[in-house]
Enzyme design. Structure first.
Site, PDB file in Angstrom:
ATOM      1  N   ASP A 136       0.831  -1.174  -0.073  1.00  0.00           N
ATOM      2  CA  ASP A 136      -0.012  -0.095   0.030  1.00  0.00           C
ATOM      3  C   ASP A 136       0.831   1.302  -0.155  1.00  0.00           C
ATOM      4  O   ASP A 136       1.668   1.392   0.842  1.00  0.00           O
ATOM      5  CB  ASP A 136      -0.946   0.215   1.236  1.00  0.00           C
ATOM      6  N   ASP A 137       0.767   1.991  -1.220  1.00  0.00           N
ATOM      7  CA  ASP A 137       1.403   3.404  -1.078  1.00  0.00           C
ATOM      8  C   ASP A 137       3.024   3.312  -1.155  1.00  0.00           C
ATOM      9  O   ASP A 137       3.631   4.284  -0.791  1.00  0.00           O
ATOM     10  CB  ASP A 137       1.078   4.248  -0.056  1.00  0.00           C
ATOM     11  N   ASP A 156       0.061  -0.779  -5.146  1.00  0.00           N
ATOM     12  CA  ASP A 156      -1.357  -0.228  -5.672  1.00  0.00           C
ATOM     13  C   ASP A 156      -1.405   0.990  -6.445  1.00  0.00           C
ATOM     14  O   ASP A 156      -1.895   1.231  -7.140  1.00  0.00           O
ATOM     15  CB  ASP A 156      -2.061  -0.127  -4.609  1.00  0.00           C
ATOM     16  N   ASN A 157      -0.452   1.825  -5.826  1.00  0.00           N
ATOM     17  CA  ASN A 157      -0.052   3.165  -6.496  1.00  0.00           C
ATOM     18  C   ASN A 157       1.235   3.875  -6.019  1.00  0.00           C
ATOM     19  O   ASN A 157       1.880   3.238  -5.312  1.00  0.00           O
ATOM     20  CB  ASN A 157      -1.332   3.958  -6.313  1.00  0.00           C
ATOM     21  N   HIS A 191       1.196   2.379   4.157  1.00  0.00           N
ATOM     22  CA  HIS A 191       0.047   3.441   4.119  1.00  0.00           C
ATOM     23  C   HIS A 191       0.469   4.463   5.453  1.00  0.00           C
ATOM     24  O   HIS A 191       0.701   3.584   6.409  1.00  0.00           O
ATOM     25  CB  HIS A 191      -1.302   3.003   4.237  1.00  0.00           C
ATOM     26  N   ARG A 208      -7.141  -1.900  -6.863  1.00  0.00           N
ATOM     27  CA  ARG A 208      -7.773  -3.085  -6.356  1.00  0.00           C
ATOM     28  C   ARG A 208      -8.714  -3.948  -6.885  1.00  0.00           C
ATOM     29  O   ARG A 208      -8.762  -4.831  -7.149  1.00  0.00           O
ATOM     30  CB  ARG A 208      -7.865  -3.070  -4.593  1.00  0.00           C
ATOM     31  N   LYS A 229       1.273   9.234  -5.456  1.00  0.00           N
ATOM     32  CA  LYS A 229      -0.229   8.892  -5.393  1.00  0.00           C
ATOM     33  C   LYS A 229      -1.515   9.911  -5.672  1.00  0.00           C
ATOM     34  O   LYS A 229      -1.173  11.140  -5.183  1.00  0.00           O
ATOM     35  CB  LYS A 229      -0.537   8.227  -3.765  1.00  0.00           C
ATOM     36  N   LYS A 246      -5.062  -5.973   3.576  1.00  0.00           N
ATOM     37  CA  LYS A 246      -6.035  -4.827   3.277  1.00  0.00           C
ATOM     38  C   LYS A 246      -6.942  -5.089   2.283  1.00  0.00           C
ATOM     39  O   LYS A 246      -6.322  -5.190   1.005  1.00  0.00           O
ATOM     40  CB  LYS A 246      -5.208  -3.497   3.358  1.00  0.00           C
ATOM     41  N   SER A 292      -8.100   1.063   4.761  1.00  0.00           N
ATOM     42  CA  SER A 292      -6.948   1.649   5.066  1.00  0.00           C
ATOM     43  C   SER A 292      -6.860   1.714   6.443  1.00  0.00           C
ATOM     44  O   SER A 292      -7.530   2.001   7.322  1.00  0.00           O
ATOM     45  CB  SER A 292      -6.659   3.089   4.117  1.00  0.00           C
ATOM     46  N   CYS A 315      -6.491   3.610  -3.877  1.00  0.00           N
ATOM     47  CA  CYS A 315      -6.225   2.320  -3.354  1.00  0.00           C
ATOM     48  C   CYS A 315      -7.576   1.185  -4.276  1.00  0.00           C
ATOM     49  O   CYS A 315      -7.175   0.482  -4.722  1.00  0.00           O
ATOM     50  CB  CYS A 315      -6.620   2.203  -1.906  1.00  0.00           C
ATOM     51  N   HIS A 326     -10.099  -3.508   1.093  1.00  0.00           N
ATOM     52  CA  HIS A 326     -10.650  -2.235   0.510  1.00  0.00           C
ATOM     53  C   HIS A 326     -11.684  -2.257  -0.618  1.00  0.00           C
ATOM     54  O   HIS A 326     -11.408  -1.323  -1.517  1.00  0.00           O
ATOM     55  CB  HIS A 326      -9.453  -1.409   0.331  1.00  0.00           C
TER      56      HIS A 326
END
Length: 300
Positions: free
Chosen positions: A37-38, A276-277, A224, A81, A294, A136, A161, A77, A138
């Site tokens: 994540d991130d 994810d980004n 994150h 996903r 992001k 996660k 998140s 996010c 989401h």
């Protein structure tokens, strides 16, 4: 480093339908997708970082394939996903915004990934795979949208998140929950232990299913904001809590690869590590040499 999401399903399908293409014919390959994540493009040693120690991922890149030119379907996010799970653009599966037109889903939301959509997990489950999501999700926190309704046999993780709990200043939200399948087992979750617990759950799943094909989807809560590296990693990196958590994720990946080797299935398991980004801000990670971050549509 970003995975061409629409090609995830294609790659899996080609391997499953072509057992002679370097895969042992007597058993289909296992699949593990580790989704961070991130994390930024430049946060790993194998992608140019000079401050983060990532020996396990660097070795994985050296022994495997380093993916340098491919794209996520969105810079936040939930939409990215949804694409990873379905192979579709987010708008096609109505996951580009939540019910209030916000860019991601929030706790107690009225939307989620429609259970009628076909996911990677459902395709593989239909091929006889054991499936599990750890981390996660989401894609909806209501019972009808959870991973166990989307092709996963089991789920263990935080459904959104880590900044969306009541203790993170989100008034009206419940304490950040940890779920096993559809049941809350801890709230608020102790976040500085979550990466280690995800890793243990992943090792258990691999060990329990070593004699049959499996699909493990591991979307980490890390990295994150807010940052919660484990006690064994806190203060150990050259980049503060962010670097500590990046290095813990590297450790986690190394433990998973070690487990595959110990169980004798490392040669028949495809492991993908991606994000994810991009990183949220340059001070909390690096997207260099790419532009942007992001939430933006630049390459980073």
């Amino acid at each position: 480093m970003k995975f061409l999401l629409s090609n995830t399903l294609l790659a899996f399908t080609l391997i499953l339908t072509a057992p002679t293409a370097g895969i042992a014919a007597e058993r289909p390959p296992n699949f593990i997708v580790i989704f961070i994540d991130d994390m930024g493009y430049g946060d790993l040693g194998c992608f140019g970082s000079k401050i983060h120690r990532t020996p396990n991922l660097d070795r994985m890149a050296a022994e495997g394939i380093r993916l340098k030119d491919f794209y996520s379907s969105c810079s936040v996010c939930t939409p990215s996903r949804a694409s990873l799970m379905t192979g579709c653009y987010p708008r096609r599966v109505n996951m580009h915004v939540d019910h209030q037109n916000l860019c991601v889903l929030f706790p107690k939301g009225k939307k989620g990934l429609n259970p009628d959509e076909i996911t990677i997990a459902e395709i593989l489950k239909g091929k006889g795979y054991a499936t599990m999501c750890i981390g996660k999700w989401h894609l909806g926190d209501q019972p009808e949208f959870l991973p166990t309704q989307q092709g996963f046999d089991h789920y263990y993780g935080i459904p959104y998140s880590n900044d969306m709990g009541s203790r993170q200043g989100r008034r009206g939200n419940p304490p950040l929950p940890l779920l096993r399948d559809g049941k809350v087992i801890e709230a608020p979750v102790k976040q500085d232990t979550i990466t280690a617990r995800y890793t243990i759950e992943a090792q258990k799943f691999i060990t329990q299913n070593k004699d049959k094909p499996f699909f493990l989807y591991l979307p980490h809560t890390a990295v994150h904001l807010p940052l919660f590296p484990g006690s064994d990693f806190k203060g150990k990196s050259k980049d503060g809590p962010y670097g500590d958590w990046v290095e813990e994720v590297d450790w986690s990946t190394g433990e998973i690869l070690k487990t595959l080797k110990q169980q004798g299935i490392d040669k028949n398991t495809l492991v993908l590590f991606t994000t994810d980004n991009g990183s949220f801000r340059e001070k909390q990670g690096s997207n260099l040499p790419l532009r942007g971050r992001k939430g933006r549509t630049d390459e980073g």
